[in-house]
Motif scaffolding. Structure first.
Motif, PDB file in Angstrom:
ATOM      1  N   ALA A   4       0.884  -1.288   0.006  1.00 40.77           N
ATOM      2  CA  ALA A   4       0.120  -0.031   0.075  1.00 40.77           C
ATOM      3  C   ALA A   4       1.017   1.210  -0.077  1.00 40.77           C
ATOM      4  CB  ALA A   4      -0.990   0.005   1.194  1.00 40.77           C
ATOM      5  N   LYS A  61       2.065   1.767  -3.453  1.00 41.61           N
ATOM      6  CA  LYS A  61       1.049   2.212  -4.511  1.00 41.61           C
ATOM      7  C   LYS A  61       0.378   3.648  -4.305  1.00 41.61           C
ATOM      8  CE  LYS A  61      -1.271  -2.158  -5.677  1.00 41.61           C
ATOM      9  NZ  LYS A  61      -2.463  -2.680  -5.920  1.00 41.61           N
ATOM     10  N   ALA A  62       0.778   4.063  -3.019  1.00 41.99           N
ATOM     11  CA  ALA A  62       0.437   5.422  -2.737  1.00 41.99           C
ATOM     12  C   ALA A  62       1.470   6.289  -3.436  1.00 41.99           C
ATOM     13  CB  ALA A  62       0.374   5.675  -1.170  1.00 41.99           C
ATOM     14  N   SER A  84      -2.009   3.447  -8.464  1.00 42.40           N
ATOM     15  CA  SER A  84      -2.616   2.088  -8.069  1.00 42.40           C
ATOM     16  C   SER A  84      -2.996   1.587  -9.562  1.00 42.40           C
ATOM     17  CB  SER A  84      -3.910   2.140  -7.357  1.00 42.40           C
ATOM     18  OG  SER A  84      -4.788   3.055  -7.810  1.00 42.40           O
ATOM     19  N   GLU A  85      -2.621   1.808 -10.628  1.00 47.89           N
ATOM     20  CA  GLU A  85      -3.105   1.295 -11.928  1.00 47.89           C
ATOM     21  C   GLU A  85      -2.385   0.146 -11.877  1.00 47.89           C
ATOM     22  OE1 GLU A  85      -2.365   4.469 -11.816  1.00 47.89           O
ATOM     23  OE2 GLU A  85      -4.200   5.506 -12.298  1.00 47.89           O
ATOM     24  N   GLU A  86      -2.480  -1.160 -12.339  1.00 48.21           N
ATOM     25  CA  GLU A  86      -1.952  -2.145 -12.619  1.00 48.21           C
ATOM     26  C   GLU A  86      -0.457  -2.084 -13.336  1.00 48.21           C
ATOM     27  OE1 GLU A  86      -1.126  -6.099 -11.823  1.00 48.21           O
ATOM     28  OE2 GLU A  86      -2.833  -5.065 -11.078  1.00 48.21           O
ATOM     29  N   SER A 138       8.962   2.160 -11.168  1.00 49.74           N
ATOM     30  CA  SER A 138       8.306   1.824 -10.016  1.00 49.74           C
ATOM     31  C   SER A 138       9.427   0.847  -9.131  1.00 49.74           C
ATOM     32  CB  SER A 138       7.075   0.946 -10.276  1.00 49.74           C
ATOM     33  OG  SER A 138       7.259  -0.094 -10.780  1.00 49.74           O
TER      34      SER A 138
END
Length: 95
Positions: A30, A33-34, A38-40, A48
């Motif tokens: 989480a 992703k923040a 949050s896109e796959e 990333s």
């Protein structure tokens, strides 16, 4: 220790002497992703993976770990695997 799937990367800091995992992070976390979104598809990028390395490096420095051995887990040292190591080095962990 690094694990790379087709869509995500996962990293652990392991104390081999005491057989304990000190910290673990991945593109599914989480907190990551923040930052990356949050896109796959965003979990698949080199950017990333570098962010995961930076965040894990910051956790290591916070816990007093400034030197580590990089275990690429049999994956070739390029792309996302290399980006994790570069991110951790940028955060202050010597490898």
């Amino acid at each position: 220790s690094v694990y790379r799937s087709n869509q995500h990367v996962y990293v652990q800091v392991i104390d081999d002497e005491n057989q304990k995992t000190i910290a673990a992070l991945g593109t599914m976390s989480a907190s990551v992703k923040a930052v990356i979104g949050s896109e796959e598809w965003k979990g698949k990028t080199v950017e990333s993976a570098e962010q995961v390395g930076k965040m894990l490096g910051a956790v290591c420095v916070e816990k007093g770990i400034t030197q580590a051995v990089f275990d690429r887990g049999g994956f070739l040292y390029h792309g996302r695997v290399k980006a994790i190591a570069d991110g951790a080095r940028a955060a202050g962990v010597a490898m």
